[in-house]
Scaffold this motif. Structure first.
Motif, PDB file in Angstrom:
ATOM      1  N   UNK A   6       0.803  -1.219   0.000  1.00 11.61           N
ATOM      2  CA  UNK A   6       0.000   0.000   0.000  1.00 11.61           C
ATOM      3  C   UNK A   6       0.837   1.271   0.000  1.00 11.61           C
ATOM      4  N   UNK A   7       1.845   1.313   0.846  1.00  9.45           N
ATOM      5  CA  UNK A   7       2.595   2.545   1.096  1.00  9.45           C
ATOM      6  C   UNK A   7       3.603   2.807  -0.026  1.00  9.45           C
ATOM      7  N   UNK A   8       3.109   3.382  -1.110  1.00  5.92           N
ATOM      8  CA  UNK A   8       4.010   3.664  -2.231  1.00  5.92           C
ATOM      9  C   UNK A   8       4.997   4.782  -1.904  1.00  5.92           C
ATOM     10  N   UNK A   9       4.670   5.622  -0.924  1.00  7.90           N
ATOM     11  CA  UNK A   9       5.639   6.620  -0.471  1.00  7.90           C
ATOM     12  C   UNK A   9       6.892   5.927   0.057  1.00  7.90           C
ATOM     13  N   UNK A  10       6.687   4.904   0.873  1.00  6.69           N
ATOM     14  CA  UNK A  10       7.830   4.153   1.419  1.00  6.69           C
ATOM     15  C   UNK A  10       8.606   3.479   0.306  1.00  6.69           C
ATOM     16  N   UNK A  11       7.898   2.887  -0.660  1.00  4.18           N
ATOM     17  CA  UNK A  11       8.581   2.237  -1.782  1.00  4.18           C
ATOM     18  C   UNK A  11       9.426   3.242  -2.570  1.00  4.18           C
ATOM     19  N   UNK A  12       8.861   4.432  -2.795  1.00  2.00           N
ATOM     20  CA  UNK A  12       9.595   5.440  -3.562  1.00  2.00           C
ATOM     21  C   UNK A  12      10.814   5.939  -2.791  1.00  2.00           C
ATOM     22  N   UNK A  13      10.652   6.149  -1.487  1.00  2.00           N
ATOM     23  CA  UNK A  13      11.785   6.597  -0.667  1.00  2.00           C
ATOM     24  C   UNK A  13      12.893   5.556  -0.680  1.00  2.00           C
ATOM     25  N   UNK A  14      12.531   4.287  -0.464  1.00  2.00           N
ATOM     26  CA  UNK A  14      13.535   3.223  -0.444  1.00  2.00           C
ATOM     27  C   UNK A  14      14.178   3.031  -1.811  1.00  2.00           C
ATOM     28  N   UNK A  15      13.398   3.235  -2.869  1.00  2.00           N
ATOM     29  CA  UNK A  15      13.957   3.168  -4.222  1.00  2.00           C
ATOM     30  C   UNK A  15      15.103   4.152  -4.383  1.00  2.00           C
ATOM     31  N   UNK A  16      14.879   5.394  -3.947  1.00  2.00           N
ATOM     32  CA  UNK A  16      15.904   6.412  -4.138  1.00  2.00           C
ATOM     33  C   UNK A  16      16.993   6.366  -3.082  1.00  2.00           C
ATOM     34  N   UNK A  17      16.688   5.852  -1.904  1.00  2.00           N
ATOM     35  CA  UNK A  17      17.745   5.653  -0.909  1.00  2.00           C
ATOM     36  C   UNK A  17      18.762   4.650  -1.424  1.00  2.00           C
ATOM     37  N   UNK A  18      18.281   3.503  -1.899  1.00  2.29           N
ATOM     38  CA  UNK A  18      19.185   2.489  -2.444  1.00  2.29           C
ATOM     39  C   UNK A  18      19.832   2.967  -3.741  1.00  2.29           C
ATOM     40  N   UNK A  19      19.046   3.670  -4.564  1.00  2.00           N
ATOM     41  CA  UNK A  19      19.597   4.182  -5.819  1.00  2.00           C
ATOM     42  C   UNK A  19      20.684   5.204  -5.580  1.00  2.00           C
ATOM     43  N   UNK A  20      20.484   6.076  -4.569  1.00  4.65           N
ATOM     44  CA  UNK A  20      21.491   7.077  -4.247  1.00  4.65           C
ATOM     45  C   UNK A  20      22.782   6.471  -3.741  1.00  4.65           C
ATOM     46  N   UNK A  21      22.674   5.257  -3.178  1.00  2.89           N
ATOM     47  CA  UNK A  21      23.870   4.548  -2.720  1.00  2.89           C
ATOM     48  C   UNK A  21      24.503   3.711  -3.825  1.00  2.89           C
ATOM     49  N   UNK A  22      23.866   3.738  -4.998  1.00  2.00           N
ATOM     50  CA  UNK A  22      24.377   2.945  -6.119  1.00  2.00           C
ATOM     51  C   UNK A  22      23.975   1.485  -6.072  1.00  2.00           C
ATOM     52  N   UNK A  23      23.106   1.136  -5.138  1.00  2.00           N
ATOM     53  CA  UNK A  23      22.661  -0.250  -4.994  1.00  2.00           C
ATOM     54  C   UNK A  23      21.387  -0.444  -5.815  1.00  2.00           C
ATOM     55  N   UNK A  24      21.543  -0.450  -7.143  1.00  2.00           N
ATOM     56  CA  UNK A  24      20.374  -0.520  -8.016  1.00  2.00           C
ATOM     57  C   UNK A  24      19.717  -1.890  -8.015  1.00  2.00           C
ATOM     58  N   UNK A  25      20.450  -2.915  -7.605  1.00  2.00           N
ATOM     59  CA  UNK A  25      19.847  -4.238  -7.494  1.00  2.00           C
ATOM     60  C   UNK A  25      18.711  -4.235  -6.482  1.00  2.00           C
TER      61      UNK A  25
END
Length: 227
Positions: free
Chosen positions: A44-63
């Motif tokens: 449900x919480x797409x805000x959390x999904x989006x935040x975690x997407x960019x947190x991991x993406x910002x760390x270069x952990x695209x996997x």
């Protein structure tokens, strides 16, 4: 007079009764806990999904980052399906949407052993989106059955308004119902976490039962009922 005051003084649509919305909030919390424990994403919480997407993406952990893309896209598809159902079926959209949710959850439970990612992250997020798009009010007041942030805000605002005077009965009722929604969501998450860890293969049967009750309430009871 607030929208809830008006609704409380007359009749409300059967899909907006407190009983129905509380069951849906329980279901919303349950499936969020289920997808987090099984897949590490939120249904449900797409805000959390989006935040975690960019947190991991910002760390270069695209996997890890890209794991959060499918549920976001599935949620968008679910919103489109729900909008299409509303246009096509009108007042029967809540019942039909609930039936579709039930069928999806049963299918997901069956497919989970063979196609876990497809069934879990895509299917459940689609179900969650349909619920949030179709069930948007309780007794005429705006609410959410899949997240508590807005419900908390409206509950606190209503309580604050009640303390300042005005229509205290309506304000207190609104605050109480929205607070109950938050509690039902939390209870659903707790039960979902316990069931997912204890009986993972059968866990989705619990929200299916809750949704069956919602379906019966939407179809069997009169179109409008007293709150």
């Amino acid at each position: 007079m607030s929208s809830l005051d008006i609704a409380a003084s007359s009749s409300v649509h059967r899909d907006e009764t407190a009983e129905v919305v509380l069951l849906l909030a329980f279901t919303g919390g349950f499936i969020d806990a289920y997808t987090w424990i099984i897949h590490g994403v939120m249904a449900n919480a797409q805000t959390a999904n989006l935040v975690l997407l960019w947190v991991h993406g910002g760390e270069g952990d695209w996997g890890n980052a890209l794991r959060f893309v499918p549920p976001i896209l599935a949620f968008a598809v679910g919103i489109i399906i729900a909008a299409w159902l509303r246009r096509l079926t009108g007042e029967r959209a809540p019942a039909i949407s609930t039936l579709v949710e039930i069928l999806f959850l049963i299918t997901i439970g069956i497919l989970h052993n063979r196609l876990p990612d497809l069934a879990g992250t895509l299917g459940i997020s689609l179900v969650a989106a349909m619920q949030t798009a179709v069930f948007t009010k309780v007794e005429g007041a705006v609410c959410s059955t899949v997240m508590i942030t807005g419900n908390m805000r409206h509950a606190i605002e209503a309580l604050f308004a009640a303390t300042l005077g005005g229509s205290r009965v309506g304000a207190f009722r609104r605050s109480g119902i929205l607070t109950a929604l938050c509690m039902a969501f939390g209870l659903g998450a707790a039960v979902g976490a316990f069931a997912t860890k204890s009986i993972p293969d059968l866990a989705l049967g619990i929200p299916v039962i809750a949704l069956l009750v919602v379906l019966l309430r939407c179809e069997v009871t009169p179109r409008q009922v007293s709150p």
